[in-house]
Design an enzyme around this catalytic site. Sequence first.
Site, mmCIF file in Angstrom:
data_model
loop_
_atom_site.group_PDB
_atom_site.id
_atom_site.type_symbol
_atom_site.label_atom_id
_atom_site.label_comp_id
_atom_site.label_asym_id
_atom_site.label_seq_id
_atom_site.Cartn_x
_atom_site.Cartn_y
_atom_site.Cartn_z
ATOM 1 N N GLY A 1 -25.847 -59.135 25.952
ATOM 2 C CA GLY A 1 -25.951 -60.374 26.749
ATOM 3 C C GLY A 1 -26.374 -61.554 25.907
ATOM 4 N N ARG B 1 -16.345 -62.415 26.361
ATOM 5 C CA ARG B 1 -16.079 -61.506 25.236
ATOM 6 C C ARG B 1 -15.514 -60.187 25.753
ATOM 7 N NH1 ARG B 1 -20.448 -63.274 21.669
ATOM 8 N NH2 ARG B 1 -21.135 -65.262 22.515
ATOM 9 N N ASP C 1 -18.704 -57.228 21.087
ATOM 10 C CA ASP C 1 -19.361 -58.346 21.768
ATOM 11 C C ASP C 1 -19.134 -59.663 21.028
ATOM 12 O OD1 ASP C 1 -21.121 -56.744 19.980
ATOM 13 O OD2 ASP C 1 -22.474 -58.434 20.200
ATOM 14 N N GLY D 1 -35.169 -65.387 21.008
ATOM 15 C CA GLY D 1 -34.359 -66.380 21.714
ATOM 16 C C GLY D 1 -34.023 -67.602 20.882
ATOM 17 N N LYS E 1 -26.971 -72.595 21.901
ATOM 18 C CA LYS E 1 -27.328 -71.342 21.219
ATOM 19 C C LYS E 1 -28.635 -71.547 20.456
ATOM 20 C CE LYS E 1 -25.619 -68.023 17.797
ATOM 21 N NZ LYS E 1 -24.448 -67.606 17.016
ATOM 22 N N ARG F 1 -22.358 -75.292 21.572
ATOM 23 C CA ARG F 1 -21.012 -74.769 21.367
ATOM 24 C C ARG F 1 -20.119 -75.115 22.557
ATOM 25 N NH1 ARG F 1 -21.638 -68.617 19.152
ATOM 26 N NH2 ARG F 1 -22.269 -68.129 21.279
ATOM 27 N N ASP G 1 -18.992 -66.500 17.313
ATOM 28 C CA ASP G 1 -20.234 -65.980 16.739
ATOM 29 C C ASP G 1 -20.214 -65.948 15.217
ATOM 30 O OD1 ASP G 1 -21.205 -65.815 19.255
ATOM 31 O OD2 ASP G 1 -21.832 -63.731 19.133
ATOM 32 N N ARG H 1 -29.936 -65.486 23.407
ATOM 33 C CA ARG H 1 -30.517 -66.768 22.987
ATOM 34 C C ARG H 1 -29.586 -67.926 23.297
ATOM 35 N NH1 ARG H 1 -29.983 -66.639 16.457
ATOM 36 N NH2 ARG H 1 -28.167 -65.297 16.299
HETATM 37 P P1 AMP Z 1 -25.147 -61.306 17.144
HETATM 38 O O1 AMP Z 1 -25.309 -60.296 16.063
HETATM 39 O O2 AMP Z 1 -25.657 -62.687 16.760
HETATM 40 O O3 AMP Z 1 -23.766 -61.365 17.672
HETATM 41 O O4 AMP Z 1 -26.112 -60.852 18.326
HETATM 42 C C1 AMP Z 1 -26.067 -59.601 18.935
HETATM 43 C C2 AMP Z 1 -26.933 -59.618 20.153
HETATM 44 O O5 AMP Z 1 -28.281 -59.905 19.792
HETATM 45 C C3 AMP Z 1 -26.554 -60.658 21.196
HETATM 46 O O6 AMP Z 1 -26.837 -60.123 22.448
HETATM 47 C C4 AMP Z 1 -27.486 -61.795 20.872
HETATM 48 O O7 AMP Z 1 -27.727 -62.641 21.972
HETATM 49 C C5 AMP Z 1 -28.741 -61.050 20.477
HETATM 50 N N1 AMP Z 1 -29.589 -61.845 19.572
HETATM 51 C C6 AMP Z 1 -29.355 -62.184 18.284
HETATM 52 N N2 AMP Z 1 -30.376 -62.902 17.799
HETATM 53 C C7 AMP Z 1 -31.286 -63.033 18.794
HETATM 54 C C8 AMP Z 1 -32.564 -63.662 18.918
HETATM 55 N N3 AMP Z 1 -33.124 -64.310 17.904
HETATM 56 N N4 AMP Z 1 -33.196 -63.586 20.100
HETATM 57 C C9 AMP Z 1 -32.656 -62.928 21.133
HETATM 58 N N5 AMP Z 1 -31.468 -62.308 21.091
HETATM 59 C C10 AMP Z 1 -30.785 -62.351 19.939
HETATM 60 MG MG MG Z 2 -22.809 -62.054 19.019
#
Ligand code: AMP
Ligand code: MG
Length: 506
Positions: free
Chosen positions: A98, A194, A267, A137, A124, A187, A277, A101
């Site tokens: 989900g 997704r 995702d 977040g 974001k 964004r 992403d 952040r």
């Molecule tokens: P990503 O690798 O950036 O595509 O993120 C994978 C998952 O981790 C997604 O659900 C993001 O929303 C979550 N995520 C990544 N970084 C953070 C963060 N700093 N705080 C909360 N959720 C995160």
């Molecule tokens: Mg992602």
Amino acid sequence: MTDTPQPGATLANGWQWTAPFAQLGPAFHAPMQLQPLPKPYWVGFSACAAQLVGLDATTPTNPAWLDVLAGNALAAATQPVSTVYSGHQFGMWAGQLGDGRAILLGEVVPPAGVNSPAQEVQLKGAGLTPFSRSGDGRAVLRSSIREFLCSEAMHALGIPTTRALGVVGSPEPVYREQAETAAVVTRLAPSFIRFGHFEHFSHHGLHGELRTLANYVIDRFYPQCRTATSYQANPYANLLAAVSERTAELLARWQAVGFCHGVMNTDNMSILGLTIDYGPFQFMDGFDLNHICNHSDHQGRYAYARQPQVAYWNLYALGQALLPLIGDEHLVEQALTPYQTLFPVALDRRMAAKLGLAQVAEGQRELVSALLRLMQAERVDWTIFWRRLSDCVDAGGPGDTRAAQPVRDLFLDSDGINHWLLQFLEHGKQHSRGLDASLMLKANPAYVLRNHLAELAIQSAQRSEFTELHRLQSVLEHPFTAQTGMERYSDFAPDWAQSLTISCSS
Ligand code: AMP
Ligand code: MG
């Protein structure tokens, strides 16, 4: 744009906020509260992306918009939510993920007469959401700058992508391997849905919600799937086939420009076939089929040459998620075939353009394979090779000793490259129109967002100096045009670029 700053910034006349995704119902998202960031400041703004939502280059002069983009105030009529999705990460089912952040503010719809699609607006790095899991977040300045620059650079390269309206920074500390500071990227995309959104509802057996989501995507983005007679007139099989087609085109474009995504988890795959992403992505410097840009990818699952096959794996996962709606495993398999048929065709077309040919001719694949072997052996710079080849054709062709010298200079194996240039010359002669330099100069960019260029802009920005970032942004807006005085942006990566390590941490 509004002339005078006002709280709860509003859009220009005729541009409207709506929230169709928020209206899907509580199974799809969670309502969000704002979590203000202290002392926000502008880092970057894209006047080009701003046009998509009725804003213009004056937006950064309006403090009300700074507050909106920092997540400190809501623009009038927004309905902030964070959406739920799941997914496969590095080949394994990862469960619920989900928007951990990201906050979706809503959707901006252009007035009648403006011919551009409505855009969802997402912040974001805007703070904790119910999907943050163990994260904070937030996003750090460096990764936000990389996402901002690359989104807009990809658009300028003609590659489908989510867009970036701007980046706002804050002195708020964010802790990764070390203490850094926070930033928010705004964004834009017609949709941020997704593959993982579909996987989420399918995995939990929520077939009503799965159907609602699929119908939403079809009605809004793929209406032809309703009436298509292919795939037994099954709209969901047609949706899968249409997504397969778009993904094939996307992957061909990535491969042609030497773009490595780095984290092709399901995702991170857009249902609209957009690049989405931006994390540890990289435009390859020296050509290497096995290039891994993500230092967390120890197995090389997402290495450059594996990307096309991984995209298919992800489409297969999407197909399995849609199976309850399609109802027939065999039909799912059939609806995936467009990817396997179209990807090689799309790649051939991209490579033909890079070679200066309006059409794909017999022998092209052999010609390209021979070239890739030479380039792989010496890790020849991908972008510089193609640009020099374009200039060579422009200046007299591969048969002209002087014109071809800058290409030859890239190789130690002079016999190898001389032989290949002759093959290239012969290949071009098969075409009535011959090698077309103007086609090459439009297919082979001079400027791409190399890691070291992003790094230099980031280092300056971390010292509150933004000139370098803005200059780089402006160079990348015209990647196919040689720009006087900007030669260092099209030059080889310096040695220190090799030691840059970019991982998922952001
Ligand atoms: P990503 O690798 O950036 O595509 O993120 C994978 C998952 O981790 C997604 O659900 C993001 O929303 C979550 N995520 C990544 N970084 C953070 C963060 N700093 N705080 C909360 N959720 C995160
Ligand atoms: Mg992602």
